[in-house]
Design a protein around this motif. Structure first.
Motif, PDB file in Angstrom:
ATOM      1  N   VAL A  10      41.443  30.492  43.104  1.00 53.05           N
ATOM      2  CA  VAL A  10      41.791  31.812  43.637  1.00 53.05           C
ATOM      3  C   VAL A  10      41.823  32.765  42.446  1.00 53.05           C
ATOM      4  CG1 VAL A  10      43.526  33.181  44.873  1.00 53.05           C
ATOM      5  CG2 VAL A  10      43.196  30.762  45.459  1.00 53.05           C
ATOM      6  N   ILE A  11      41.067  33.851  42.543  1.00 49.19           N
ATOM      7  CA  ILE A  11      41.015  34.821  41.445  1.00 49.19           C
ATOM      8  C   ILE A  11      41.867  36.027  41.807  1.00 49.19           C
ATOM      9  CG2 ILE A  11      39.523  36.243  39.987  1.00 49.19           C
ATOM     10  CD1 ILE A  11      37.173  34.470  40.924  1.00 49.19           C
ATOM     11  N   GLY A  12      42.901  36.287  41.009  1.00 46.50           N
ATOM     12  CA  GLY A  12      43.718  37.482  41.220  1.00 46.50           C
ATOM     13  C   GLY A  12      45.065  37.169  41.829  1.00 46.50           C
ATOM     14  N   LEU A  15      49.180  40.400  46.001  1.00 47.24           N
ATOM     15  CA  LEU A  15      49.755  39.840  47.231  1.00 47.24           C
ATOM     16  C   LEU A  15      48.784  38.924  47.968  1.00 47.24           C
ATOM     17  CD1 LEU A  15      51.728  42.947  48.455  1.00 47.24           C
ATOM     18  CD2 LEU A  15      52.679  40.643  48.359  1.00 47.24           C
ATOM     19  N   PRO A  16      47.566  39.379  48.258  1.00 42.68           N
ATOM     20  CA  PRO A  16      46.649  38.490  48.984  1.00 42.68           C
ATOM     21  C   PRO A  16      46.294  37.234  48.189  1.00 42.68           C
ATOM     22  CG  PRO A  16      45.860  40.762  49.057  1.00 42.68           C
ATOM     23  CD  PRO A  16      46.983  40.722  48.082  1.00 42.68           C
ATOM     24  N   GLY A  17      46.189  37.352  46.871  1.00 40.89           N
ATOM     25  CA  GLY A  17      45.869  36.193  46.039  1.00 40.89           C
ATOM     26  C   GLY A  17      47.002  35.171  46.069  1.00 40.89           C
ATOM     27  N   ARG A 175      41.194  35.709  32.552  1.00 44.54           N
ATOM     28  CA  ARG A 175      40.306  36.624  33.268  1.00 44.54           C
ATOM     29  C   ARG A 175      38.944  35.967  33.486  1.00 44.54           C
ATOM     30  NH1 ARG A 175      40.268  42.099  33.844  1.00 44.54           N
ATOM     31  NH2 ARG A 175      42.020  42.275  32.401  1.00 44.54           N
ATOM     32  N   VAL A 176      38.468  36.022  34.707  1.00 43.14           N
ATOM     33  CA  VAL A 176      37.130  35.498  34.996  1.00 43.14           C
ATOM     34  C   VAL A 176      36.106  36.495  34.478  1.00 43.14           C
ATOM     35  CG1 VAL A 176      35.526  34.876  36.829  1.00 43.14           C
ATOM     36  CG2 VAL A 176      37.952  34.278  37.032  1.00 43.14           C
ATOM     37  N   ILE A 177      35.184  36.026  33.622  1.00 42.84           N
ATOM     38  CA  ILE A 177      34.212  36.964  33.062  1.00 42.84           C
ATOM     39  C   ILE A 177      32.775  36.641  33.465  1.00 42.84           C
ATOM     40  CG2 ILE A 177      35.563  37.811  31.096  1.00 42.84           C
ATOM     41  CD1 ILE A 177      34.473  35.653  29.397  1.00 42.84           C
ATOM     42  N   ASN A 202      38.113  35.180  46.069  1.00 43.53           N
ATOM     43  CA  ASN A 202      38.164  36.314  45.162  1.00 43.53           C
ATOM     44  C   ASN A 202      39.111  37.373  45.703  1.00 43.53           C
ATOM     45  OD1 ASN A 202      37.602  38.717  43.757  1.00 43.53           O
ATOM     46  ND2 ASN A 202      35.556  38.933  44.644  1.00 43.53           N
ATOM     47  N   CYS A 203      40.267  37.495  45.045  1.00 40.52           N
ATOM     48  CA  CYS A 203      41.264  38.506  45.441  1.00 40.52           C
ATOM     49  C   CYS A 203      41.552  39.377  44.233  1.00 40.52           C
ATOM     50  CB  CYS A 203      42.558  37.851  45.901  1.00 40.52           C
ATOM     51  SG  CYS A 203      42.386  36.797  47.334  1.00 40.52           S
ATOM     52  N   ALA A 204      40.491  39.835  43.585  1.00 40.01           N
ATOM     53  CA  ALA A 204      40.673  40.520  42.300  1.00 40.01           C
ATOM     54  C   ALA A 204      40.986  42.002  42.437  1.00 40.01           C
ATOM     55  CB  ALA A 204      39.454  40.289  41.406  1.00 40.01           C
ATOM     56  N   LEU A 206      41.253  45.711  42.490  1.00 32.75           N
ATOM     57  CA  LEU A 206      40.347  46.805  42.134  1.00 32.75           C
ATOM     58  C   LEU A 206      39.054  46.307  41.511  1.00 32.75           C
ATOM     59  CD1 LEU A 206      43.106  49.154  40.750  1.00 32.75           C
ATOM     60  CD2 LEU A 206      41.512  49.769  42.583  1.00 32.75           C
ATOM     61  N   ALA A 207      39.055  45.064  41.043  1.00 31.70           N
ATOM     62  CA  ALA A 207      37.850  44.515  40.414  1.00 31.70           C
ATOM     63  C   ALA A 207      37.121  43.546  41.337  1.00 31.70           C
ATOM     64  CB  ALA A 207      38.220  43.812  39.110  1.00 31.70           C
ATOM     65  N   ALA A 208      37.557  43.435  42.589  1.00 34.28           N
ATOM     66  CA  ALA A 208      36.982  42.410  43.481  1.00 34.28           C
ATOM     67  C   ALA A 208      35.490  42.610  43.702  1.00 34.28           C
ATOM     68  CB  ALA A 208      37.723  42.406  44.815  1.00 34.28           C
ATOM     69  N   ALA A 309      52.523  56.264  40.209  1.00 30.43           N
ATOM     70  CA  ALA A 309      51.264  56.465  40.918  1.00 30.43           C
ATOM     71  C   ALA A 309      50.743  55.135  41.431  1.00 30.43           C
ATOM     72  CB  ALA A 309      50.234  57.091  39.984  1.00 30.43           C
ATOM     73  N   ALA A 310      50.001  55.207  42.532  1.00 30.41           N
ATOM     74  CA  ALA A 310      49.346  54.032  43.085  1.00 30.41           C
ATOM     75  C   ALA A 310      47.844  54.275  43.070  1.00 30.41           C
ATOM     76  CB  ALA A 310      49.818  53.802  44.515  1.00 30.41           C
ATOM     77  N   VAL A 311      47.090  53.207  43.044  1.00 34.75           N
ATOM     78  CA  VAL A 311      45.631  53.332  43.115  1.00 34.75           C
ATOM     79  C   VAL A 311      45.143  52.642  44.378  1.00 34.75           C
ATOM     80  CG1 VAL A 311      43.451  52.831  41.981  1.00 34.75           C
ATOM     81  CG2 VAL A 311      45.451  53.392  40.607  1.00 34.75           C
ATOM     82  N   LYS A 342      43.408  47.604  51.509  1.00 35.50           N
ATOM     83  CA  LYS A 342      44.390  48.691  51.485  1.00 35.50           C
ATOM     84  C   LYS A 342      45.459  48.411  52.540  1.00 35.50           C
ATOM     85  CE  LYS A 342      41.629  52.221  52.123  1.00 35.50           C
ATOM     86  NZ  LYS A 342      41.356  53.654  52.266  1.00 35.50           N
ATOM     87  N   THR A 343      46.192  49.436  52.916  1.00 32.46           N
ATOM     88  CA  THR A 343      47.183  49.320  53.988  1.00 32.46           C
ATOM     89  C   THR A 343      46.517  48.750  55.234  1.00 32.46           C
ATOM     90  OG1 THR A 343      48.251  51.260  53.073  1.00 32.46           O
ATOM     91  CG2 THR A 343      48.870  50.638  55.317  1.00 32.46           C
ATOM     92  N   PRO A 344      47.108  47.834  55.919  1.00 34.82           N
ATOM     93  CA  PRO A 344      48.391  47.150  55.731  1.00 34.82           C
ATOM     94  C   PRO A 344      48.269  45.781  55.050  1.00 34.82           C
ATOM     95  CG  PRO A 344      47.585  46.766  57.944  1.00 34.82           C
ATOM     96  CD  PRO A 344      46.481  47.448  57.191  1.00 34.82           C
ATOM     97  N   GLY A 345      47.764  45.790  53.815  1.00 37.18           N
ATOM     98  CA  GLY A 345      47.538  44.532  53.112  1.00 37.18           C
ATOM     99  C   GLY A 345      48.812  43.811  52.720  1.00 37.18           C
ATOM    100  N   LEU A 346      49.885  44.572  52.529  1.00 37.71           N
ATOM    101  CA  LEU A 346      51.178  43.942  52.245  1.00 37.71           C
ATOM    102  C   LEU A 346      51.688  43.243  53.505  1.00 37.71           C
ATOM    103  CD1 LEU A 346      54.078  43.559  51.038  1.00 37.71           C
ATOM    104  CD2 LEU A 346      54.465  45.968  51.485  1.00 37.71           C
ATOM    105  N   THR A 347      51.684  43.981  54.603  1.00 36.31           N
ATOM    106  CA  THR A 347      52.128  43.408  55.875  1.00 36.31           C
ATOM    107  C   THR A 347      51.342  42.139  56.192  1.00 36.31           C
ATOM    108  OG1 THR A 347      52.445  45.685  56.613  1.00 36.31           O
ATOM    109  CG2 THR A 347      52.524  43.978  58.316  1.00 36.31           C
ATOM    110  N   CYS A 348      50.034  42.200  55.956  1.00 40.23           N
ATOM    111  CA  CYS A 348      49.139  41.130  56.393  1.00 40.23           C
ATOM    112  C   CYS A 348      48.800  40.120  55.308  1.00 40.23           C
ATOM    113  CB  CYS A 348      47.847  41.723  56.933  1.00 40.23           C
ATOM    114  SG  CYS A 348      48.114  42.792  58.357  1.00 40.23           S
TER     115      CYS A 348
END
Ligand SMILES: Cc1cc2nc3c(=O)[nH]c(=O)nc-3n(C[C@H](O)[C@H](O)[C@H](O)COP(=O)(O)OP(=O)(O)OC[C@H]3O[C@@H](n4cnc5c(N)ncnc54)[C@H](O)[C@@H]3O)c2cc1C
Ligand SMILES: Cc1cc2nc3c(=O)[nH]c(=O)nc-3n(C[C@H](O)[C@H](O)[C@H](O)COP(=O)(O)OP(=O)(O)OC[C@H]3O[C@@H](n4cnc5c(N)ncnc54)[C@H](O)[C@@H]3O)c2cc1C
Lengths: 481, 298
Positions: A10-12, A15-17, A175-177, A202-204, A206-208, A309-311, A342-348
């Motif tokens: 599992v990369i990353g 939360l989902p990773g 880091r997977v390169i 792959n749950c990377a 912003l870099a996924a 800030a959030a991205v 993105k939302t609702p990735g925390l919930t899910c």
């Protein structure tokens, strides 16, 4: 040299990773979780709105709708298993005009169709009775009794700990390169050596897109945008007790207000382009303050203790069109990517992890791990314990009597346990036990915590970082000279 | 449950003075406690001279001033409990204390709160940008440098010209660091004239008034700020590797939130209101300590 071989990598460690790793550990598989940073949950998963959504925001029949409703229904149990505080405080979606009234009615219909329990359309009067802090002029409100809030990084860290408890190997600072296929396996090159796996998740974050691009032609790309938030002290006057979401009468975005599990108040986010880093903008912060003053006239904004800030990782197809659903890519067998969650990735997060685990169970013909234990014990907090229990705790472990963070009432024992469980930075301790999150924002405890980390890890204090790379706090610590 | 007639929370200049005065007024049952391991509150980290001109007729350093108070205290029967945090105080006049290895409840008749103040943090200002390492409050910087002997950085920018900001400008300069400037949003420095003369003028440190910080830059470590000339709105980038914030002090009264008007409670020193001069904090505390002590006298 023989290369290490796993069933799943599992990369990353977002939360989902973390949840993918945890859900996969229900299977008899050799799993490794790779995280580029020094800790898990330091990316998108750390800066978000912290809402556990009920599921009326999504079109019926979509994956988001289905997962959100299911996730919400089982969130109490999940948080009990993982020993993470969850507050089902309910939410009010607020309308100040006819256009928004219509939008609320549509959400109500949608919610009913999705099977969301506890939805009620309220008149302005009814809404004011529930939440008297709201400004006048309300037209209607959609009440969702099942909405709640959880601390996102606490949840992610708990999932990760539970995964490790069930046999998942955690590799930080890795880091997977590069990636390639060899026979039937995937070969991953990291900045700390290579490894081999039958399957890749792959749950990377912003870099996924780029991580998938290491091996496959690009299909989805992430276009980041950003948002700003404010945090108010728990003692701020005029705080609401429900999650509030303004349904804007005119096109732009409405403010969301969240009374967090820690007791502070979260306000935001804005919506803006050009996300280069996790930096707030003046306009963004001004917008949040304006909207807050408008919505909650009695709220004392001088209780502001922090902004951040959030991205947003927005997934787009190659033709530039946005993808609104959860983007789950499956470019080859035994290779799965979550791109731009993105939302609702925390919930899910758990649902997403469970979804991938089910697919991989088939692809790898994996058996159930009979020894899987879903229960993780959190760090024992002294704060909030009845007197006799707290007394007994301090007598058993003297460190439980020593207060390190005065604002949030965190003891030395808790800080040391946070370090024992993997915190290597001041913010890593903060994410585990809440130090520095109060009124003084760490001014009084940062040094003590850095010293405790240094001592526990056997490094000089000058090696201790606030957060990520390059954030060493002091140059040299010549203690006691 | 232990019982004390008088509980004094905080053993800074104000708390010690209050406890002493109460004892002298005849109260023979005083508990003075502090979360810190030693007495003095803010004083032990103030290594500069400038304390006690009114009380002792000479300018002492913070530790010297503390030593004088401690000496007086030793001649009384006031019980001092260091390393002890007061977790809560209730309507029923019961305080919950926590220290290494022990949590206890304690009953008191009267409470003197002398808990000092905390510093306003940068988070409370509408300053945009990142939150990298290298940002310290002035008090935090003072403690790290004077008590922990730490090296915080080389290029120092100071925001706020109250006494703390000016004293720290001098401290960094004396430590061989380059203080780029002290930025102040008002038209002139905020602290005492004496500190401006001794700390800013004497070392030719640039004091730039009507200026503030709008944005912080840097990803691991701070690398500079966007500063604004408030009147013209003009902006400039100022490079620095350390930002020290002296944004003012806030009386620390969380402990008695909701109980402020009880007749068994008195506030003294910086938790009552911010005192520029230690003598004034001590004098106020002594006056109130004496009144309270008389009432509790045997
Ligand atoms: C503004 C905002 C508000 C939100 N609010 C909510 C909300 O209220 N409720 C809700 O349910 N959801 C919300 N979400 C969604 C939720 O926060 C995200 O879905 C989730 O955090 C996404 O996590 P992630 O793992 O994709 O990314 P991240 O958390 O960033 O994790 C990715 C990890 O991968 C690591 N990594 C990257 N590249 C590599 C590599 N090559 N090798 C190894 N590791 C690598 C990174 O270091 C990082 O730790 C919100 C999202 C945003 C942006
Ligand atoms: C940097 C600096 C420089 C100064 N320079 C000068 C100078 O040159 N000359 C001068 O005359 N004055 C100076 N002053 C002002 C003067 O020192 C202060 O006004 C005075 O010392 C304040 O005393 P205090 O007892 O009210 O507060 P503090 O000294 O802050 O004492 C409060 C005490 O309460 C304790 N406490 C708080 N809450 C709890 C709790 N819940 N449980 C247990 N303990 C608790 C704290 O640990 C602390 O020890 C300076 C002040 C500063 C900050």
């Amino acid at each position: 040299m023989k290369m290490e071989r796993f069933d799943v990598v599992v990369i990353g460690g977002g939360l989902p990773g973390c949840f993918s790793a945890r859900e996969l550990s229900r299977l008899k598989l050799e799993i490794v979780l790779l995280e580029a940073r020094e800790d898990v949950c330091t990316g998108v998963s750390r800066a978000n709105t912290a809402v556990v959504y009920p599921g009326h925001d999504h079109k019926p029949g979509t994956l988001k709708a289905e997962m959100t409703v299911r996730a919400n229904a089982s969130f109490d149990r999940l948080c009990e298993e993982l020993d993470v505080p969850f507050s089902r405080c309910g939410s009010l979606m607020l309308s100040f005009g006819p256009r928004s009234d219509a939008a609320l009615r549509k959400k109500l219909r949608q919610g009913r169709e999705n099977g969301v329990p506890g939805l009620r359309l309220l008149s302005a009067d009814e809404a004011y009775r529930l939440e008297p802090t709201i400004a006048s002029g309300l037209s209607s409100a959609l009440y969702a009794s099942t909405a709640g809030t959880v601390n996102p990084w606490q949840l992610g860290i708990a999932a990760c700990e539970n995964a490790v408890q069930n046999g998942v190997r955690l590799r930080l600072n890795t880091r997977v390169i590069a990636m390639r296929r060899e026979n039937d396996d995937y070969l991953l090159e990291t900045d700390h050596g290579a490894l081999q796996a039958r399957a890749v998740v792959n749950c990377a974050g912003l870099a996924a897109d780029r991580v998938q691009g290491l091996l496959f032609p690009p299909a989805v790309r992430i276009v980041p945008t950003a948002g700003d938030y404010l945090v108010l002290d728990r003692n701020s006057v005029g705080k609401p007790t429900h999650i509030l979401q303004v349904e804007p009468e005119e096109g732009e975005k409405g403010l969301t207000v969240v009374p967090t599990v820690e007791g502070s108040l979260l306000l935001g986010p804005t919506e803006r382009e050009n996300a280069l880093d996790y930096a707030t903008t003046e306009n963004g912060l001004a917008w949040v303050r304006e909207q807050a003053a408008h919505l909650l006239p009695g709220l004392a904004l001088d209780g502001t203790i922090r902004s951040f800030a959030a991205v947003r990782p927005n997934p787009q197809r190659q033709d530039g069109s946005s993808i609104h659903s959860f983007c789950i890519e499956h470019p080859a067998e035994r290779f799965w990517s979550l791109i731009g969650i993105k939302t609702p990735g925390l919930t899910c997060a758990r649902e997403l992890g469970a979804f991938l685990a089910r697919r991989l169970a088939e692809e790898l013909a994996a058996e159930e791990n009979a020894g899987f234990d879903p229960v993780r014990r959190g760090i024992r907090r002294a704060h909030g314990l009845p007197f006799e229990e707290r007394k007994a705790l301090a007598e058993r472990d003297p460190d439980y009597g020593e207060i390190v963070c005065f604002c949030e009432d965190v003891t030395k024992a808790e800080v040391l346990e946070a370090v024992r469980r993997g915190a290597v930075t001041v913010d890593g301790v903060k994410r585990r036990v809440g130090t520095g999150m109060g009124r003084c924002q760490g001014a009084r405890c940062e040094q003590k915590i850095a010293a405790l980390i240094a001592e526990a890890l056997g490094v000089p204090e000058s090696a201790v970082r606030k957060d990520g790379p390059g954030s060493e706090i002091v140059r040299a610590a010549h203690e006691n000279v | 449950m232990r019982t004390f007639k008088l509980l004094v929370v905080g053993a800074g200049a104000a708390g010690i003075s209050a406890a002493l005065a109460a004892w002298d007024a005849g109260c023979r049952d005083v508990l003075l406690l502090d979360r810190a391991e030693s007495m003095g509150g803010i004083l032990p980290q103030c290594l500069h001279e400038g304390f006690g001109l009114t009380t002792f007729g000479q300018e002492l350093t913070g530790p010297e001033y503390t030593a004088r108070l401690a000496e007086k205290l030793a001649g009384t029967g006031v019980v001092f409990l260091p390393g002890t945090e007061v977790l809560s105080v209730s309507e029923e006049r019961i305080a919950v204390l926590s220290r290494r290895g022990a949590v206890e409840r304690l009953r008191f008749e009267r409470l003197i709160l002398a808990s000092g103040c905390r510093e306003r943090s940068i988070g409370s200002l509408p300053v945009a940008g990142t939150r990298p390492a290298g940002i310290f409050t002035a008090g935090q910087a003072q403690e790290r440098i004077n008590l922990r002997h730490q090296d915080l950085g080389d290029e120092i920018l100071i925001l706020g010209s109250g006494d703390l900001g000016m004293i720290m400008a001098r401290r960094f300069t004396l430590g061989g660091k380059h203080v780029i400037a002290v930025l102040e949003q008002a038209v002139q420095y905020g602290g005492m004239a004496r500190n401006h003369r001794r700390c800013i003028e004497a070392f030719s440190i640039p004091l730039r008034c009507r200026m503030t910080v709008r944005e912080i830059h840097g990803e691991g470590r701070i690398r500079g700020v966007t500063a604004e000339h408030i009147d013209s709105g003009e902006r400039e980038f100022i490079a620095c590797d350390t930002l020290v914030t002296a944004l003012g002090l806030i009386p620390e009264r969380e402990l008695v939130r909701g109980l402020e008007d009880r007749d068994w409670l008195s506030l003294v020193g910086n938790c009552h209101h911010v005192h520029d001069i230690v003598d004034s904090a001590a004098a106020e505390a002594a006056r109130i300590g004496s009144l309270v002590g008389k009432r509790l006298a045997v």
